[in-house]
Design an enzyme around this catalytic site. Structure first.
Site, PDB file in Angstrom:
ATOM      1  N   CYS A 191       0.813  -1.206  -0.075  1.00 31.11           N
ATOM      2  CA  CYS A 191       0.057   0.095  -0.068  1.00 31.11           C
ATOM      3  C   CYS A 191       0.922   1.234  -0.057  1.00 31.11           C
ATOM      4  O   CYS A 191       1.836   1.479   0.769  1.00 31.11           O
ATOM      5  CB  CYS A 191      -0.842   0.197   1.320  1.00 31.11           C
TER       6      CYS A 191
ATOM      7  N   ASN B  48      -5.374   3.207   0.341  1.00 32.47           N
ATOM      8  CA  ASN B  48      -4.773   2.388  -0.661  1.00 32.47           C
ATOM      9  C   ASN B  48      -6.140   2.000  -1.541  1.00 32.47           C
ATOM     10  O   ASN B  48      -6.954   2.240  -1.069  1.00 32.47           O
ATOM     11  CB  ASN B  48      -3.906   1.236   0.127  1.00 32.47           C
TER      12      ASN B  48
ATOM     13  N   GLU C  36      -8.319   0.005   3.266  1.00 35.23           N
ATOM     14  CA  GLU C  36      -8.001  -0.643   4.742  1.00 35.23           C
ATOM     15  C   GLU C  36      -6.967   0.382   5.244  1.00 35.23           C
ATOM     16  O   GLU C  36      -6.692   0.473   6.469  1.00 35.23           O
ATOM     17  CB  GLU C  36      -7.606  -2.051   4.797  1.00 35.23           C
TER      18      GLU C  36
ATOM     19  N   CYS D  78      -7.633  -0.850  -1.704  1.00 29.23           N
ATOM     20  CA  CYS D  78      -9.001  -1.740  -1.189  1.00 29.23           C
ATOM     21  C   CYS D  78      -9.430  -1.034   0.242  1.00 29.23           C
ATOM     22  O   CYS D  78     -10.473  -1.512   0.713  1.00 29.23           O
ATOM     23  CB  CYS D  78      -8.590  -2.903  -0.836  1.00 29.23           C
TER      24      CYS D  78
END
Ligand code: ADP
Length: 605
Positions: free
Chosen positions: A101, A286, A290, A288
């Site tokens: 990330c 990032n 999280e 996705c």
């Protein structure tokens, strides 16, 4: 780089055929003809040895490093813990980039030698090449139609530049591993917000980006009150217009209902728990979602497979919490925290700015996977108060033990350099609430941020478990992984069916082809326990996410599933619930609303 010869006394890895196929396709070292030249075991030893090797910086002897490497090897090869994909791919290899990330800043200039649009475009390509995902906020870019003084022309706006990044991502396929993934974020008070919300209405557009709107608390208040809010000039913050908050919220909800996008990122909420506010605010997340990150921030992830800590041979009349092996979970969490702290030192970062920030704040993202497996093994339905309470309990334990481990590391290695003014330090002046209270109690940590919940899309295949904190996707389904469809029947379901005497191959086949378990042969309580993502009311998805968020430093990657017939009002209610329950973001998916699905049940594939 060390000699990656595998000690002969190390045991083989426990890996499914699926896992071995995925590893061979994308993770193992290959020769010039594309043939793997390492075994999964050699790969895990390469990773274990490289990451343990960082201990030598802190004075560990060669024997101690070897012993630690063996412990890391055991964690990974038994599927109890896995680091994120770039660590598996690149540790002990020339590229050496180990993180999943990144967030890069995008300034309102074509190039300023550092973080102008084309400077960051180049940095993005380098990160993608190394297997990392990138997030950007395009909020600093002047809106479409604004003037460009140097050329007397007009600006094309954030969405056009996001399309440029998307096209570049398409071109730079990652060196035989994976193509890039991006997150694009725009603040809700940017003048181009309408254009941004609509930019993925056509699902063939901007396909290498997930998009999220950064929603401020002020905006959410205006939605509740039914008022308007200000649009701000990215150049100087002056008010350049107004929008009706509910109208904009409706557009977001409509997009999410129609295509699953945009998601939402509650940016003020996230910033309240920014551990290092003196170094800047959270910029974006990032791909996705999280990891909220600062500009030039990076996070390396790793996930503990919690389903493995259920004592399957314990009497089933024991209370569920007594059937969890907490001591072993503590041991693994400490070892995993140690592993991830070492990754920071072993890492080769693509930019000097990233290297420096990583070493200053030492952020790590320890997450979990196999959550649905744990619930099934304890006989607790996901969609229940008991399930949500267990989530809170397990994550509180992991978070606390990870902090204990980080404190222990700090005793010998020192606290992270930016600790003093951080939310954990003695001088937390910019980390206090309006009433002067501290956001967090003081703690001498090695890492500014410890926990997260990642999707674990690939590493859950290696560990043979359910992904992240998602419910089971199906009891039996065909998995579309890297282009091939692979069958998958839940082994706990098979075991229980056999134990209880209602197993038959015919039933398993019926379940796989029909895509559900609602048949007379399957006892009622088992139908409730093996509840799947589509059978779970959206509210339970959000309640589970919120319970985990209470004890997670970063954010959580989680999709709230809706049936195809769900309405826009249903989606709106979930967005509001997620905000009210203190989630940092929310992502929804209505069944059938997007042409490509990574996972599909037997019925639809
Ligand atoms: P894995 O299981 O492969 O380690 P996850 O599915 O847990 O990865 O995703 C974790 C993070 O890795 C994502 O949030 C994203 O930042 C990054 N990531 C995932 N897939 C990709 C990809 N195809 N390209 C680049 N980065 C990715």
């Amino acid at each position: 780089l060390f000699d990656d010869h595998l000690p002969s006394d190390l045991p083989e890895a426990t890996l499914s055929d699926n896992a071995r196929i995925v590893l061979a396709k994308r993770y193992l070292k290959k020769d010039e003809d594309g043939q793997p030249i390492e075994e999964p075991e050699t790969m895990f030893w390469r990773v274990a040895r490289t990451i343990a090797g960082a201990d030598a910086r802190y004075g560990a002897s060669e024997a101690a490093v070897d012993e630690l490497a063996r412990q890391f090897y055991a964690l990974m090869t038994t599927g109890v813990f896995e680091p994120n994909s770039p660590t598996l791919m690149n540790a002990g290899r020339p590229l050496g980039q180990l993180s999943a990330c990144f967030v890069l800043p995008v300034d309102d200039a074509l190039s300023n030698g550092r973080s102008g649009i084309y400077d960051t475009l180049k940095a993005m390509a380098l990160v993608h090449q190394s297997g990392g995902g990138t997030g950007f906020s395009f909020s600093r870019l002047r809106p479409e139609g604004d003037n460009v003084r140097s050329t007397m022309g007009v600006a094309s706006g954030p969405v056009s530049f996001m399309k440029l990044y998307d096209a570049s991502t398409e071109v730079v396929k990652q060196g035989g591993t994976r193509r890039g993934a991006n997150m694009g974020i725009l603040r809700v008070d940017h003048p181009d917000i309408r254009n941004f919300i609509a930019c993925k209405n056509d699902t063939s557009q901007v396909t290498n980006f997930n998009i999220s709107v950064a929603l401020t608390d002020e905006f959410m208040k205006a939605v509740k009150a039914g008022g308007s809010y200000d649009l701000l000039s990215p150049r100087n913050g002056s008010v350049v217009g107004q929008e009706d908050a509910r109208q904009i919220f409706d557009l977001i909800v409509h997009g999410a209902w129609k295509t699953g996008e945009p998601g939402t990122f509650f940016i003020d909420r996230a910033n309240e728990y920014n551990p290092v506010p003196s170094l800047g605010s959270y910029e974006a997340t990032n791909p996705c979602g999280e990891q909220p990150l600062l500009a030039y921030d990076v996070c390396n992830l790793g996930s503990v497979n919690v389903g493995r800590f259920v004592k399957l041979d314990a009497p089933s009349d024991l209370p569920p919490e007594d059937r969890i092996d907490w001591d072993e979970l503590r041991r693994v969490v400490h070892l995993a925290t140690h592993f991830l702290d070492n990754v920071i030192d072993a890492n080769r970062y693509p930019l000097a700015e990233i290297h420096n920030l990583a070493h200053t704040i030492r952020r790590i993202g320890l997450g979990i996977m196999g959550w649905a497996d744990l619930l099934v093994r304890l006989g607790i339905p996901y969609s229940s108060h008991e399930g949500v309470e267990m989530g809170r309990r397990v994550m509180r334990f992991i978070n606390e033990e990870s902090r204990n481990a980080s404190e222990r590391l700090a005793e010998t290695r020192g606290v992270f350099p930016a600790w003093g003014p951080s939310i954990w330090g003695p001088d937390a002046t910019c980390a206090r609430r309006a009433d002067g209270s501290r956001v967090r109690p003081m703690r001498a940590l090695r890492n500014c941020n410890l926990t997260t919940v990642a999707p674990t899309g690939t590493i859950s295949i290696f560990a043979g478990c359910s992904g992240g904190i998602e419910p089971l996707f199906a009891v039996a389904f065909m998995r579309n992984q890297a282009g091939s469809l692979m069958p998958d029947v839940n082994p706990d379901f098979v075991r229980i069916a056999q134990e209880q005497g209602w197993y038959s191959e015919e039933l398993m086949e019926r379940i796989a082809t029909e895509g559900h378990i609602h048949f007379d042969e399957v006892p009622e309580d088992i139908q409730r326990v093996f509840v799947t993502a589509h059978d779970i009311a959206p509210e339970w998805h959000v309640r589970m996410q919120a319970a985990f968020q209470e004890h997670v430093d970063s954010a959580i990657s989680k999709t709230t599933n809706f049936p195809n017939e769900a309405t826009e009002d249903d989606v709106r209610a979930i967005y509001e619930l997620a905000f009210d329950l203190d989630c940092k973001g929310v992502t929804v998916y209505r069944d059938g609303s997007r042409p490509m699905q990574v996972l599909s049940t037997g019925k639809t594939s």
